[in-house]
Scaffold this active site. Structure first.
Site, short mmCIF file in Angstrom:
data_model
loop_
_atom_site.label_atom_id
_atom_site.label_comp_id
_atom_site.label_asym_id
_atom_site.label_seq_id
_atom_site.Cartn_x
_atom_site.Cartn_y
_atom_site.Cartn_z
N GLY A 215 43.52 71.00 43.20
CA GLY A 215 42.08 70.84 43.33
C GLY A 215 41.53 69.60 42.67
O GLY A 215 40.34 69.53 42.36
N ASP A 266 46.47 61.92 53.77
CA ASP A 266 47.21 62.50 52.65
C ASP A 266 48.70 62.57 52.94
O ASP A 266 49.53 62.22 52.12
CB ASP A 266 46.68 63.90 52.34
CG ASP A 266 45.22 63.90 51.94
OD1 ASP A 266 44.68 62.81 51.65
OD2 ASP A 266 44.60 64.97 51.94
#
Length: 579
Positions: A215, A266
Site C-alpha cells: 500500500g 507497474d
C-alpha cells in the site's frame, strides 16, 4: 527491443547480486530465504523468483490514457522460493494449526489435505505473522472426486479454471493465485482431459518474503503477481521461450483477477528494467520500453554531480481496490469520457461504441492515419509538439464562465448529454464494467493533467538523453529534472487530486531539506514520495525529514530505514535456479 529479451535465469548468485544494485545486502536475504524454505519443507528450493517494486519518477495516472511513463525498478523486491512437491515431501507435511483446510475453504472437497491434487499449492509468507499459511488447488468446476477419477470430455469441455479470489476482501494469497491463473490458462487449457497420463500443473511448495511495503505506491501487488507468475512458470518447466514482454502481458491480465484495471506500467517496470536506467514505457500503438540512462547514476567523473532517489513513505496506506470507486477507477472513467467529449468538440469523429483514449484523440488531432489494428505511430518530436499545443484546446472542456476556484466538474446527467450518447448507450460503454461514485465528474481537470504530465515525461526523457552524451552531470541538469518533478506534484495535487495532505507535506519538507524535486509516486492518496537528492546529502536529508515529519519522530534504526531510504535503479525480474 528490451521487451523481446528472455527472462534472465541465473545459476550463479554473483550474477544475481551484481544486477540488483548496492544499497541492500541481498546475499543475506536470499540465503536466509533458502535456509528457511529447507527448514519448513524438508528440502532445498528448486528456484527463487524475484520481482522488484518500482518507483515512477514521472508520469502519474497517464498510462491508462495510453501515454508514456518513466518508472524505474527499485532494489526492494518480492522473493518466492519454490519447489515441486514429490510424494515423499507431502507424506510428512503437517498443516499449521491456524490453517483452514481445503474443505473449509471450498465447502465441497472431501479430502481436507489433498496434497497430491494436480497443481496443489502450499504457500507460506515470511513478511508478517498476520499472513498465515495457505493451501489451494486449481479446480475445473467439478468435485475433487470427479477430478481424481477419469472424467469424460463432456464433463470438462465447458469448464474453466477456478481459484477462489474474493475481490471484496483481498488476502495475501489472492495475488499468488492471480499469478497462477496466467500459467494455468496459457499452458494447461481447462478443456483438456485430466487423467493420469495427460499433463497437469505440478504440486508446489512456496515461501514468500519481500521488502516492498504494501500500500505504499511502490507496486507491491504487481511485484507479487509477477513473482508468482514466474514461480509457477519455473516449477512447471515453462520459462523457456517466454519473453519479458509476454510476461508483462501475462502479469497485467493476472492482476485484473484481483479487480485492478492496470495500465501496464507497474508490470513493465518490474519485468523490463535494467540497472542504472529508467524506462520510457509507451503503450501506443503497442507496448514498448526504452531504457534511458539516468544522470549521475553511472558516471565516475569527480566533476559530476551524483544524485540518488530517496523514497519516503507517508505511512498513509493507499488501497487501490478498497477505494477504487471514488479514486482509481473513477479517474479511469473520467479520462475516458473526457477523451470522447474533447474529440467531439475538436470535430473529431468517434464511433458510438468506441472507448477512445486521450492519446488516440491527440493522434487523430495531429492527423495520424488509421491503420490495420489501430493508429500509425507518431514520432516523439511530433508528439511533443502536439502536447505543447493541445493544452489550449483542453479549455473547451472547462464549464463556461467558471474560474479556477469554482466547481469545474459536471454532473452525471450533464456528462451524458455532452457525450452525444443516450443514457443507455453511455452506461453500457462507460459504467457497465466498473463501479464509480461521484457527484461531479472532473473532465477538464483530469484531461489537463494527463496532457501536461505526458509532456513532462518527454521533457524528463530529453534531459536524461542530453545528459547521457556527457560524462558530467551538471547541477543545472538535476535542477531541470527536479523542476519537472515539482510541477508533476502540483498537477497531481490540484488537477488530478490524487495526493493527500501527508503527501503534500512530505514533498514540501523534501524541497525545504534540499531535494532538487519531490513528488508522489504510484496511485497516490497515500503511499510514498520520491525525491531527487544529491548523493552526498542523503544522511542529512533523511535526518531533516525525520525531525520535520511527525509520523517519523519515534522511529530509529531499521524502523526508520523501512520508511525512508535511498535507492538506485535496479534490474527487473529474474529467476535463480538451484543446481
Amino acid at each position: 527491443m528490451a521487451a523481446s529479451l528472455p527472462i534472465p535465469i541465473y545459476t550463479s548468485l554473483d550474477e544475481v547480486y551484481s544486477s540488483l544494485g548496492t544499497a541492500t545486502n541481498h546475499a543475506v536475504r536470499w540465503n536466509d530465504l533458502a535456509e528457511e524454505f529447507e527448514n519448513r519443507f524438508g528440502r532445498k528450493p528448486a528456484f527463487i523468483a524475484r520481482a522488484p517494486g518500482r518507483v515512477n519518477l514521472i508520469g502519474e495516472h497517464i498510462d491508462y490514457a495510453l501515454f508514456g511513463v518513466f518508472p524505474a525498478a527499485v532494489e526492494r523486491d518480492i522473493l518466492i522460493a519454490c519447489a515441486p512437491r514429490s510424494a515423499s515431501s507431502y507424506a510428512s507435511y503437517t498443516p499449521a494449526s491456524n490453517e483452514p483446510s481445503m474443505e473449509q475453504e471450498r465447502g465441497r472437497v472431501a479430502d481436507p489435505e489433498p496434497l497430491h491434487l494436480p497443481g496443489f499449492v502450499v504457500a507460506e509468507n515470511l513478511r508478517h505473522e498476520k499472513y498465515p499459511r495457505k493451501t489451494f488447488a486449481p479446480m475445473r468446476g467439478m468435485s475433487t472426486s470427479k477430478l481424481l477419477d477419469e472424467p469424460t470430455e463432456e464433463d470438462v469441455r465447458a469448464e474453466e479454471w477456478m481459484l477462489d479470489i474474493d475481490k471484496g476482501r483481498l488476502a495475501w494469497e489472492s495475488y499468488v493465485k492471480a499469478g497462477y491463473y496466467g500459467v494455468l490458462n496459457r499452458f494447461f487449457p481447462p478443456t483438456s482431459l485430466v487423467t493420469t497420463t495427460n499433463p497437469h500443473p505440478i504440486p508446489v511448495d512456496m515461501l514468500v518474503t519481500g521488502t516492498v511495503p504494501a500500500g505504499s505506491g511502490l507496486s507491491s501487488s504487481a511485484a507479487m503477481v509477477v513473482a508468482s507468475t514466474l514461480a509457477f512458470l519455473a516449477v512447471n518447466g515453462k520459462l523457456q521461450g517466454i519473453s519479458k514482454g509476454e510476461l508483462v502481458e501475462m502479469a497485467m491480465e493476472n492482476e485484473q483477477r484481483v479487480g485492478v484495471n492496470s495500465g501496464g506500467m507497474d508490470q513493465a517496470a518490474s519485468v523490463i528494467s535494467t540497472t542504472n536506467s529508467a524506462l520510457h514505457i509507451t503503450f501506443f500503438p503497442k507496448l514498448a520500453a526504452e531504457p534511458i540512462p539516468l544522470p549521475g547514476s553511472v558516471s565516475s567523473s569527480a566533476a559530476s554531480s551524483h544524485a540518488v532517489f530517496i523514497i519516503a513513505n507517508s505511512l498513509v496506506v493507499s488501497d487501490k481496490v478498497v477505494h477504487s470507486k471514488t479514486r482509481y477507477n473513477l479517474r479511469v472513467v473520467e479520462t475516458l469520457v473526457s477523451a470522447r467529449i474533447l474529440a467531439l468538440r475538436l470535430g473529431i469523429s468517434v464511433g458510438k461504441n468506441e472507448k477512445v483514449t486521450l492519446r488516440e484523440v491527440l493522434g487523430r488531432w495531429l492527423g495520424a492515419k488509421e491503420v490495420k489494428g489501430g493508429q500509425e505511430e507518431v514520432d516523439v518530436e511530433k508528439l511533443r509538439d502536439g502536447l505543447e499545443r493541445i493544452g489550449e484546446e483542453v479549455e473547451k472542456l472547462r464549464p463556461e464562465g467558471k474560474g479556477d476556484e469554482e466547481e469545474l466538474g459536471v454532473t452525471l446527467g450533464e456528462m451524458i448529454q455532452m457525450s452525444g450518447l443516450s443514457e443507455e448507450e453511455f452506461n453500457e460503454l462507460y459504467l457497465s464494467w466498473v463501479n464509480v461514485e461521484a457527484t461531479h465528474f472532473q473532465l477538464y481537470k483530469r484531461s489537463k493533467h494527463v496532457f501536461s504530465e505526458a509532456l513532462r515525461v518527454l521533457q524528463f526523457r530529453d534531459v536524461c538523453l542530453r545528459s547521457a552524451t556527457s560524462s558530467i552531470t551538471t547541477q543545472s541538469t538535476l535542477e531541470e529534472l527536479g523542476a519537472l518533478m515539482n510541477e508533476s506534484q502540483e498537477s497531481c495535487s490540484k488537477l488530478f487530486e490524487c495526493s493527500c495532505p501527508e503527501l503534500d507535506e512530505l514533498t514540501r519538507l523534501a524541497r525545504e531539506a534540499g531535494a532538487y524535486g519531490s513528488r508522489l509516486t504510484g496511485a497516490g492518496w497515500g503511499g510514498c514520495t520520491v525525491s531527487l537528492v544529491a548523493e552526498s546529502d542523503v544522511d542529512s536529508f533523511i535526518s531533516k525529514i525525520k525531525k520535520a515529519y511527525a509520523p517519523y519522530h519515534n522511529l530509529e534504526g531499521e524502523a526508520l530505514h523501512e520508511v525512508i531510504f535511498a535507492t538506485k535503479p535496479s534490474s527487473g525480474a529474474c529467476v535463480y535456479k538451484f543446481e
